[in-house]
Design a protein around this motif. Structure first.
Motif, PDB file in Angstrom:
ATOM      1  N   PRO A 171       0.806  -1.224   0.000  1.00 51.93           N
ATOM      2  CA  PRO A 171       0.000   0.000   0.000  1.00 51.93           C
ATOM      3  C   PRO A 171       0.837   1.270   0.000  1.00 51.93           C
ATOM      4  CG  PRO A 171      -0.136  -1.112   2.132  1.00 51.93           C
ATOM      5  CD  PRO A 171       0.616  -2.026   1.223  1.00 51.93           C
ATOM      6  N   LEU A 172       2.086   1.190   0.444  1.00 59.75           N
ATOM      7  CA  LEU A 172       2.929   2.393   0.392  1.00 59.75           C
ATOM      8  C   LEU A 172       3.285   2.739  -1.046  1.00 59.75           C
ATOM      9  CD1 LEU A 172       4.037   0.910   3.357  1.00 59.75           C
ATOM     10  CD2 LEU A 172       4.882   3.232   3.400  1.00 59.75           C
TER      11      LEU A 172
ATOM     12  N   ARG B  19       1.447   1.860  -3.588  1.00 61.08           N
ATOM     13  CA  ARG B  19       0.188   2.276  -4.223  1.00 61.08           C
ATOM     14  C   ARG B  19      -0.169   3.719  -3.882  1.00 61.08           C
ATOM     15  NH1 ARG B  19      -2.462  -2.582  -3.127  1.00 61.08           N
ATOM     16  NH2 ARG B  19      -3.742  -1.553  -1.565  1.00 61.08           N
ATOM     17  N   ALA B  20       0.197   4.157  -2.673  1.00 60.84           N
ATOM     18  CA  ALA B  20      -0.119   5.540  -2.286  1.00 60.84           C
ATOM     19  C   ALA B  20       0.618   6.526  -3.201  1.00 60.84           C
ATOM     20  CB  ALA B  20       0.248   5.775  -0.824  1.00 60.84           C
ATOM     21  N   TYR B  21       1.894   6.291  -3.423  1.00 57.62           N
ATOM     22  CA  TYR B  21       2.647   7.164  -4.336  1.00 57.62           C
ATOM     23  C   TYR B  21       2.138   6.995  -5.767  1.00 57.62           C
ATOM     24  CZ  TYR B  21       6.226   8.607  -0.976  1.00 57.62           C
ATOM     25  OH  TYR B  21       6.887   9.181   0.077  1.00 57.62           O
TER      26      TYR B  21
ATOM     27  N   SER C 116      -0.812   5.957  -6.948  1.00 57.77           N
ATOM     28  CA  SER C 116      -2.139   6.503  -7.244  1.00 57.77           C
ATOM     29  C   SER C 116      -2.079   8.032  -7.321  1.00 57.77           C
ATOM     30  CB  SER C 116      -3.165   6.043  -6.200  1.00 57.77           C
ATOM     31  OG  SER C 116      -2.790   6.464  -4.917  1.00 57.77           O
TER      32      SER C 116
ATOM     33  N   LEU D 158      -0.465  13.251  -1.042  1.00 61.15           N
ATOM     34  CA  LEU D 158       0.179  12.015  -0.593  1.00 61.15           C
ATOM     35  C   LEU D 158      -0.335  11.567   0.770  1.00 61.15           C
ATOM     36  CD1 LEU D 158       3.917  12.266  -1.664  1.00 61.15           C
ATOM     37  CD2 LEU D 158       2.311  10.467  -2.246  1.00 61.15           C
TER      38      LEU D 158
ATOM     39  N   ALA E 109      -3.557   9.879   0.076  1.00 59.16           N
ATOM     40  CA  ALA E 109      -3.440   8.522  -0.488  1.00 59.16           C
ATOM     41  C   ALA E 109      -3.065   7.518   0.606  1.00 59.16           C
ATOM     42  CB  ALA E 109      -2.399   8.503  -1.608  1.00 59.16           C
TER      43      ALA E 109
END
Lengths: 422, 427
Positions: free
Chosen positions: A206-207, A209-211, A213, B226, B229
């Motif tokens: 998920p880390l 994916r956070a960047y 997305s 960020l 997200a």
């Protein structure tokens, strides 16, 4: 999606937006630096890109040195010269200002100055650097490749790869944003999009994916308005009259949109450092060595087909992963409004729609397909011959051949066509 | 929503300026602890000191970590006497132990207090100093510290990814704040084994603590794309796994998801700050010593109710990670924010039921053990409200808060009744 056995590191702090440069003195002070050396190229300084930077240091008590002679042909000799200058004049931090050339050279310069064991040749290669380097800052100006923030550097034939090469701080200020050609800006944006998209659907982390997305949405929302002023100039593929940074005469929002794309590029560098197996990026870079088209544009042309290849087996997990792309591509409303079974088709369709539109608006400068990029079948054969057969695509690279042929023609890869997949 | 020349409605909130940093290598997995020796080795560290507290060592977690490292690296001493409230004397004493044993790195195993203490010890030993006061405040550190690895054990605080350390000086009755990017641990190791034995009510409150970090990161004033997200990912993981894991504490996938989500939420809030839920929660903790996670769980729906007229759209967007695509799509847009608040109350109530009432949904339920009166009494609320006005997080609440506003929220949260939104002073 459940996180399992994941690992992620982004060594860089990102500062974005209005007056970001004015934070630079404080950031330097925070790492104990009092005399930074700015490494840039003439096109940046000629367009007053350095003026904003110098102004940011007014009344800070910090002395700044500027070297603006770096270019794409600068090599190890330049690194050595700058290392001597750095030591003789007592500099204590490096600021790379510009695109790929200053970023590459600054990383290797920092390596030369920080690493006491081994010379540059012995440190070239993968993960040969085993401890943190001195503080290095990167400030994007103009357009870049989309990977300036990655833990990699290339000078002459020496390729370095280590997380320690990532800049400590990345500072993105709209005043330094400028774009003078459709192809360079589109290549940077499509490289970012390709990197973020492939990382998003191939990772469980998920880390990442956070960047990813965030990078995807930044590109999708800003690529068209950022390119629009260049389309209006009448010469989509060529250079436009170069105007001083921050005084381009374009509508005020334009530089914010360029800054948003530079931010996406910074994120794609972080992601690439953590996900070095991304097929679209690797294929685009390798193909780029055989032709004159910028690798980022090739990545854009390859991306939908690579997604097809991933999703072709239609396992529920793969289909979900591709369908999930719709969330950053189109937003939560459209994602939720789209029936689950349609998402994995709609996501790559949106990317195809984007490249098709850019092809039209740029009058063919942004390729939809490898064919549009004038890649010959002979070039594809060269790539196939060079690609290690044990990697990724199964015996004989048959699947890679299918991807390349479909990306060349712009045809979706579908099931039931007697395709052989790894 | 802004108009966009590309005919595409902008869905991303972009502030004029923002910063984002989490330079911590994050490794998550069922056997992540085994990575520690190699990690230390790549950082040139040969002899780590282990810092923890008695609760962690008593639960056998230090043995698990040591077992994963044994034979691969020389181990320094294990200091397991970090108090619940990090203390200056402890920091100074343990820094001496570090030096006596010629250690060169730190492995910190525990929650917020252990990690804060370890960070402060690292300041002293890396600078060759005994004077912690010389490094207080923002950005007083000018060089990298010794390698430090954080092993969180609570799946809630997010301390493993923050640039902050808070140390109490009990003699002078004050707390010292240290902030610097150099305080970020080099790595955070998220291993299922560290949280597998957490009792259900602690799993519940730490899970809701992480939800509060993520929700406030997403809805308060210093948000950025960020942090958004990271918050989205965290909320989705927690909403999927919290109830299941409280029901089945041996659910290893659930444990890993919750621990990862706590780290994500920690990254989100440390890059965007938090708001009034924390403003009031810190103060309830300070005045009445109610555990932080409990405060967060109780106050979260009230914080959202209080700010709804300011940030309804942002709250509404959280319906997707909380409830999924079908619920989001089938709920009318104007009802989504209310649905989010109702869902959080539902989560709290379900956790209350699953833990036999140990997960509290109102302050009046927080008992001082064995059925004794509430730890937090109605007469305490004024002192709490007064304390809240001095909390730094108050500036990040979308709607302003004064003493009366704090009382309005605290009285409702004490009783467990929804906020009367008609009484909120808007603007």
């Amino acid at each position: 999606m459940n996180p399992l056995n994941t690992r992620f590191l982004c060594r860089s702090m990102t500062s974005c937006g209005k007056h970001a440069l004015e934070h630079l003195p404080l950031e330097l002070t925070a790492v104990g630096a009092k005399k930074p050396l700015v490494v840039t190229n003439r096109s940046i300084s000629a367009l007053k890109g350095t003026t904003h930077l110098i102004n940011a240091f007014k009344e800070s008590g910090i002395t700044v040195g500027i070297v603006d002679s770096v270019n794409s042909s600068s090599g190890i000799d330049t690194v050595k010269e700058l290392a001597l200058l750095y030591q003789d004049k007592g500099f204590d931090a490096i600021i790379a200002l510009g695109g790929s050339s200053p970023a590459n050279l600054s990383k290797v310069l920092n390596l030369a100055l920080s690493q006491t064991h081994g010379n540059l040749k012995t440190l070239a290669g993968r993960n040969k650097i085993n401890r943190p380097l001195n503080s290095m800052f990167y400030i994007p100006a103009g357009t870049g490749s989309g990977f300036e923030t990655a833990g990699e550097a290339l000078v002459e034939t020496l390729e370095f790869s280590s997380m320690f090469l990532m800049p400590d701080k990345v500072i993105i200020d709209p005043r330094l944003m400028a774009a003078d050609s459709v192809s360079a800006l589109a290549a940077q944006a499509m490289a970012s999009l390709a990197c973020c998209v492939e990382a998003h659907y191939t990772t469980k982390d998920p880390l990442v994916r956070a960047y990813a997305s965030t990078g995807i949405t930044l590109v999708m929302e800003n690529i068209k308005p950022a390119l629009k002023p260049l389309f209006a100039g009448g010469k989509p593929g060529g250079f436009f009259s170069r105007l001083p940074y921050g005084k381009s005469g374009r509508k005020p929002g334009h530089q914010n949109e360029l800054a948003a794309l530079a931010t996406a590029a910074a994120f794609s560098g972080y992601i690439w450092s953590n996900c070095p197996e991304l097929i679209t990026v690797r294929l685009g870079r390798t193909l780029g060595r055989f032709c004159s088209t910028l690798p980022g544009l090739l990545m854009g042309a390859l991306l939908p087909t690579v997604i097809d290849y991933f999703a072709i087996k239609r396992s529920p997990a793969r289909s979900d992963a591709v369908g999930r792309l719709l969330l950053p591509l189109a937003g939560v409303d459209i994602f939720c409004a789209t029936p689950e079974g349609q998402r994995s088709d709609l996501a790559p369709a949106l990317i195809r729609q984007l490249t098709n539109r850019l092809f039209l608006d740029s009058r063919g400068v942004v390729p939809r397909t490898l064919g549009d990029a004038d890649i010959s079948f002979g070039t594809l054969e060269k790539l196939l011959a060079q690609w290690s057969p044990k990697e990724d695509f199964g015996p004989g690279n048959e699947a890679l051949r299918i991807i390349l042929e479909h990306a060349h023609a712009g045809e979706p890869v579908k099931q039931g066509e007697n395709h052989v997949f790894a | 929503m802004q108009a966009n020349p590309s005919n595409r409605e902008k869905i991303m909130y972009l502030p004029d300026y923002y910063e984002f940093c989490c330079a911590v290598k994050t490794i998550a997995g069922h056997k992540a602890l085994e990575e520690i020796p190699a990690l230390l080795s790549t950082m040139g560290a040969l002899k780590p000191m282990i810092i923890t507290d008695r609760g962690v060592s008593g639960a056998g977690l230090v043995d698990t970590v040591v077992g994963a490292m044994a034979g691969k690296i020389a181990l320094g001493p294990v200091a397991d006497d970090v108090p619940p409230d990090s203390d200056l004397k402890v920091v100074t004493r343990l820094a001496s132990v570090f030096r006596e044993h010629r250690c060169d790195s730190i492995v910190a195993i525990g929650g917020g207090s252990v990690l804060d203490t370890a960070k402060a010890i690292n300041i002293l030993v890396s600078h060759g100093s005994d004077d912690l006061m010389a490094f207080t405040g923002a950005n007083a550190l000018k060089k990298r510290l010794n390698p430090m690895i954080a092993v969180p054990t609570t799946a809630g605080t997010g301390s493993e990814v923050t640039i902050v350390s808070v140390i109490a000086d009990h003699e002078k009755r004050r707390k010292m704040l240290f902030t610097s990017p150099f305080l970020l641990p080099d790595a955070a190791i998220i291993d299922t084994r560290m949280t597998l034995t957490l009792p259900p009510h602690i799993t519940a409150s730490t899970g809701m603590d992480a939800v509060s970090h993520a929700v406030e990161a997403y809805t308060c004033l210093a948000k950025n794309p960020l942090s958004d997200a990271h918050a989205f990912e965290a909320i989705e993981l927690i909403s999927t796994h919290l109830l299941k894991t409280v029901k089945n504490p041996q659910d290893r996938e659930g444990r890993l998801a919750l621990a990862t989500a706590a780290t994500l939420a920690g990254i989100a809030f440390s890059n965007s700050m938090v708001g009034m839920v924390h403003t009031l929660g810190h103060s309830v903790g300070s005045v009445c010593h109610v555990p932080h996670g409990t405060c967060m769980a109780i106050l979260l729906p009230y914080g959202l109710e209080y700010n709804m007229h300011r940030v309804e759209d942002r709250i509404a967007e959280l319906l997707f990670p909380l409830a999924g695509d079908r619920v989001y799509a089938s709920t009318p847009p104007r009802e989504r924010a209310k649905a989010v608040i109702a869902l959080i109350r539902r989560m709290n109530q379900d956790l209350f039921d699953l833990t036999g009432g140990r997960h509290c949904t109102a302050f009046k339920q927080v008992l001082n053990g064995q059925g004794r009166p509430a730890v937090c009494g109605l007469p305490d609320l004024e002192a709490i409200a007064q304390t809240a006005l001095g909390d730094g997080s108050i500036f990040y609440s979308p709607e302003d808060l004064d003493f009366d506003d704090c009382m309005l929220v605290l009285e409702a949260a004490w009783d467990g009744t929804p906020l009367d939104r008609s009484k909120i002073k808007k603007g």
